[in-house]
Each structure stands twice: as C-alpha cells, then as structure tokens.
Design an enzyme around this catalytic site. Structure first.
Site, mmCIF file in Angstrom:
data_model
loop_
_atom_site.group_PDB
_atom_site.id
_atom_site.type_symbol
_atom_site.label_atom_id
_atom_site.label_comp_id
_atom_site.label_asym_id
_atom_site.label_seq_id
_atom_site.Cartn_x
_atom_site.Cartn_y
_atom_site.Cartn_z
ATOM 1 N N CYS A 88 0.810 -1.222 0.000
ATOM 2 C CA CYS A 88 0.000 0.000 0.000
ATOM 3 C C CYS A 88 0.842 1.270 0.000
ATOM 4 C CB CYS A 88 -0.956 0.004 1.187
ATOM 5 S SG CYS A 88 -2.024 -1.430 1.198
ATOM 6 N N HIS A 119 -3.589 7.070 2.710
ATOM 7 C CA HIS A 119 -3.952 5.783 2.131
ATOM 8 C C HIS A 119 -5.347 5.431 2.640
ATOM 9 C CE1 HIS A 119 -4.183 1.701 0.971
ATOM 10 N NE2 HIS A 119 -3.903 1.188 2.156
ATOM 11 N N ASN A 149 -10.127 -0.335 -0.174
ATOM 12 C CA ASN A 149 -8.669 -0.290 -0.123
ATOM 13 C C ASN A 149 -8.113 -0.772 -1.467
ATOM 14 O OD1 ASN A 149 -5.957 -0.701 0.329
ATOM 15 N ND2 ASN A 149 -6.218 -1.676 2.328
HETATM 16 O O1 UT7 Z 1 -3.898 -1.331 3.641
HETATM 17 C C1 UT7 Z 1 -2.917 -1.963 4.390
HETATM 18 C C2 UT7 Z 1 -3.142 -1.851 5.816
HETATM 19 N N1 UT7 Z 1 -4.346 -2.533 6.198
HETATM 20 C C3 UT7 Z 1 -5.083 -1.983 7.120
HETATM 21 O O2 UT7 Z 1 -4.790 -0.908 7.549
HETATM 22 C C4 UT7 Z 1 -6.236 -2.779 7.675
HETATM 23 C C5 UT7 Z 1 -6.220 -2.668 9.165
HETATM 24 N N2 UT7 Z 1 -7.285 -3.361 9.829
HETATM 25 C C6 UT7 Z 1 -8.593 -3.016 9.745
HETATM 26 O O3 UT7 Z 1 -8.962 -2.156 8.979
HETATM 27 C C7 UT7 Z 1 -9.567 -3.666 10.681
HETATM 28 O O4 UT7 Z 1 -8.853 -4.422 11.642
HETATM 29 C C8 UT7 Z 1 -10.610 -4.568 9.979
HETATM 30 C C9 UT7 Z 1 -11.609 -3.711 9.237
HETATM 31 C C10 UT7 Z 1 -9.926 -5.510 9.027
HETATM 32 C C11 UT7 Z 1 -11.391 -5.381 11.012
HETATM 33 O O5 UT7 Z 1 -12.007 -4.515 11.948
HETATM 34 P P1 UT7 Z 1 -11.867 -4.807 13.535
HETATM 35 O O6 UT7 Z 1 -12.660 -3.775 14.204
HETATM 36 O O7 UT7 Z 1 -10.394 -4.861 13.810
HETATM 37 O O8 UT7 Z 1 -12.568 -6.197 13.675
HETATM 38 P P2 UT7 Z 1 -11.975 -7.572 14.228
HETATM 39 O O9 UT7 Z 1 -11.030 -8.163 13.239
HETATM 40 O O10 UT7 Z 1 -11.501 -7.371 15.626
HETATM 41 O O11 UT7 Z 1 -13.277 -8.468 14.266
HETATM 42 C C12 UT7 Z 1 -14.383 -8.131 15.125
HETATM 43 C C13 UT7 Z 1 -15.495 -9.127 14.876
HETATM 44 C C14 UT7 Z 1 -15.047 -10.584 14.886
HETATM 45 O O12 UT7 Z 1 -16.048 -11.375 15.486
HETATM 46 P P3 UT7 Z 1 -15.939 -11.827 17.025
HETATM 47 O O13 UT7 Z 1 -14.665 -12.615 17.104
HETATM 48 O O14 UT7 Z 1 -15.877 -10.546 17.816
HETATM 49 O O15 UT7 Z 1 -17.176 -12.613 17.227
HETATM 50 C C15 UT7 Z 1 -14.964 -10.935 13.426
HETATM 51 O O16 UT7 Z 1 -15.143 -12.299 13.178
HETATM 52 O O17 UT7 Z 1 -16.073 -8.906 13.590
HETATM 53 C C16 UT7 Z 1 -16.119 -10.140 12.861
HETATM 54 N N3 UT7 Z 1 -15.983 -9.853 11.452
HETATM 55 C C17 UT7 Z 1 -17.032 -9.553 10.661
HETATM 56 N N4 UT7 Z 1 -18.356 -9.476 10.911
HETATM 57 C C18 UT7 Z 1 -19.176 -9.138 9.892
HETATM 58 C C19 UT7 Z 1 -14.853 -9.779 10.723
HETATM 59 N N5 UT7 Z 1 -15.146 -9.454 9.443
HETATM 60 C C20 UT7 Z 1 -16.495 -9.304 9.391
HETATM 61 C C21 UT7 Z 1 -17.388 -8.974 8.374
HETATM 62 N N6 UT7 Z 1 -18.714 -8.892 8.650
HETATM 63 N N7 UT7 Z 1 -16.973 -8.691 7.116
#
Ligand code: UT7
Length: 323
Positions: free
Chosen positions: A112, A250, A280
């Site tokens: 990225c 970004h 993204n």
């Molecule tokens: O571009 C390069 C750099 N990349 C980034 O900067 C990405 C950085 N990370 C992020 O943007 C975020 O961490 C994400 C958007 C990928 C995820 O958001 P989060 O708030 O960190 O969520 P999480 O991974 O902690 O997941 C929270 C919950 C989980 O369920 P439980 O374990 O709490 O029951 C996931 O399984 O959300 C669940 N989950 C979803 N639910 C509905 C994960 N993906 C989804 C989804 N829809 N698409």
C-alpha cells in the site's frame, strides 16, 4: 532544482460491488462494513482488464491534465503488488502502450506504500535533472488475490489506478519524502506465494493464494506508525500541524484515518476521503484521492499536502507536497 506535480489522473473499472452485494456472498452486513471500515462500495476489474490497462487509463488522464504527450515522458515508475505478469514489469507494458521507447520503466513493490515509494524515487530523478517528465502511477487489481469467501478480507479491497506527472521546478514541489519498513511484521499482512515460493511439500504449507491479514493487529501498528510518520514529516521541515492544508491518506480504514487526523489536530473537513467509493486499492488509493480533490477544486495550487500510507511488509511512507 525540485520536482512538482504537473497533472493528476485516475481510473476505476466500471463494475461496482456494493456492501449489499457482499451480504449475498459472505456472512456480513452493510452496517458492519460501514461501521468498521467506512467502505460502501468497490470497483472490480473486468475479466479481461489487467493492472496495466488500469494504469494506462490513469496515466493518459494525468498526461492530459499536465498538458504533456507520451513523447514528453522520460521516466516511468509504477507502484503495484498485482502486476500483470512477473516480467516484463508494468512500467514496460505501459511504455509500449504509450508508444514510447528507451526511457527507464519499472515497478516498485511496496504494497500500500507503493505509490509513495514510487513518487519519492521519481522526485529524486527529476530534482537532480536526470528526468524531465516522469509518470508516477499506483495501480492494482487486488480483486485477483482476494479470497471472496473470506469475510474478514473480501469486504476491504478493490481495483483502481491513480497517476501523476512530475516536472522540474525552481521551488518545491515535493518538499520531502519519508520512507520506512519493518520486515518483522511480515506475517501480519501477506500473500503467501510467488514464483520462488510455491504451494506444496517444499515449503510445507498450502495456505490459499490470497491476501492474508490479521486485521486487528495491523490496525494497531498502522495507527502508531502513522502517528510517528506524520510527526517526522512535519518535524523535518519545522512545520506546525496547522501548516497542512490537506491530509491525503492511504484509504484503508476510516478509523485509522481519523486517528491520524486527530494526531494532526486536523478537522475531517481537511482530510480527503474516498474509501467509501472504492475500498482499499493499495498503491492506487493515494493518487486516486489526490486526483479527486484536485478535480473537484478542493486542492489548489500552493496548498500544502501531506500524503501518507502504510501497508504489507510492513512498509510506510509520507510525502509533504506544495501543490
Ligand atoms: O492497507 C494496508 C493496511 N491494512 C489496514 O490498515 C487494515 C487494518 N485493519 C482493519 O482495517 C480492521 O482491523 C478490519 C476492518 C480488518 C477489522 O475490523 P476490527 O474492528 O479490527 O474487527 P476484528 O477483526 O476485531 O473483528 C471483530 C469481529 C469478529 O467477530 P468476534 O470474534 O468478535 O465474534 C470478526 O469475526 O467482527 C467479525 N468480522 C465480521 N463481521 C461481519 C470480521 N469481518 C467481518 C465482516 N462482517 N466482514
């Protein structure tokens, strides 16, 4: 001598995939995607479209905006992690399409941060007089390496391309560029395979040939690193937070962008946000956001811009630009 941005351009493929479309593909909701990321839709390249196709469209628009023709271009660098083929690189493919020959043409693989890395290289060549008209591009077809059955990643990514033309100038222009990387984080965000590391018995694993990400951990390092990076860019130029007219980040996650803006005491009205429209797009996202803000009249000549990005590797980079 310095370099300055003479023109910008972008291209998004026609097909749009909305959050509602994704609700039918994986166990997710529009509400979750908007709340956690800020993304509403993304564009997906047609089956016959490659990264070079997207790059070409963005490049032609940037050249038109800069008032130059392919014959003027004497340096091409493309930030991409999704090249058409291993080689020839996307820069060479693009050079052939533009009907120009002989100038340096290559791609930079920094996920990225690819556009920021590419821009910093082109800046050095133009500012030292080794190039007079550089084409700098970020272009990706991430849809080709996205696992469309994995809700934790497939809601995030999209395809697109952004480009700028750099020309020499007596005043900056590109004021300063700041690059960094830390390979210790290689396992938090990666694609497992390439020509030299194939699935199978030799490497003892068979992970899917897609983007793998520990999103939550990436998020934390991204926020912390970007905070340090923007301070580094401002500190190197003895500038206060208030000097920045526009933050052009970004476009990965709205919450990461908000955290960086808070660090800069910058109201969100001074932040260019486009991720809702294309998700993204890795190396393409910063030049696309720049082009949006230039074309809609927000970014004006003389404005001070801070471009910043963070991605797999980890890699990161920022450019301070007097537009
Ligand atoms: O571009 C390069 C750099 N990349 C980034 O900067 C990405 C950085 N990370 C992020 O943007 C975020 O961490 C994400 C958007 C990928 C995820 O958001 P989060 O708030 O960190 O969520 P999480 O991974 O902690 O997941 C929270 C919950 C989980 O369920 P439980 O374990 O709490 O029951 C996931 O399984 O959300 C669940 N989950 C979803 N639910 C509905 C994960 N993906 C989804 C989804 N829809 N698409």
């Amino acid at each position: 001598m310095y370099s300055r941005i003479a023109g910008t351009g972008r291209y998004l493929p026609e097909r749009i995939l909305t959050n509602q479309d994704l609700e039918k593909m994986v166990d997710t909701t529009d509400e979750w995607i908007r709340d956690r990321t800020g993304i509403e839709r993304r564009h997906i390249a047609a089956a016959t479209q490659t990264t070079a196709d997207l790059a070409e469209q963005a490049a032609r628009r940037a050249m038109e905006a800069a008032g130059v023709t392919p014959a003027d271009i004497d340096f091409i660098v493309v930030g991409t992690t999704t090249p058409d083929v291993v080689f020839p690189n996307v820069g060479c493919l693009l050079q052939e399409r533009l009907g120009i020959h002989g100038c340096a043409a290559f791609s930079v693989e920094a996920a990225c941060s690819g556009f920021i890395y590419a821009l910093s290289i082109a800046d050095r060549f133009v500012a030292t007089g080794q190039a007079r008209c550089a084409l700098v591009i970020g272009a990706e077809t991430l849809s080709r390496i996205t696992d469309w059955s994995d809700r934790t990643t497939c809601v995030l990514f999209g395809d697109g391309a952004g480009a700028v033309v750099l020309k020499p100038a007596d005043e900056p222009g590109i004021v300063s560029c700041h690059l960094g990387a830390d390979g210790r984080y290689k396992d938090l965000l990666y694609h497992p395979y390439g020509p030299s590391r194939c699935p199978g018995p030799v490497f003892g694993d068979d992970a899917g040939a897609f983007i793998h990400m520990k999103g939550n951990e990436v998020f934390k390092v991204a926020v912390k690193t970007l905070e340090g990076l923007v301070e580094e860019a401002l500190g190197a130029n003895n500038l206060e937070h208030a000097a920045i007219d526009w933050l052009i980040p970004h476009q990965a996650n709205l919450r990461i962008i908000q955290a960086t803006a808070r660090r800069l005491d910058m109201p969100m009205e001074r932040v260019v946000l486009t991720l809702q429209d294309h998700g993204n797009t890795s190396a393409a996202s910063i030049p696309m956001a720049l082009d949006v803000a230039v074309r809609d009249g927000r970014v004006k000549r003389g404005d001070l811009l801070l471009l910043e990005g963070f991605g797999g590797g980890f890699t990161w980079g920022a450019c301070l630009i007097r537009f």
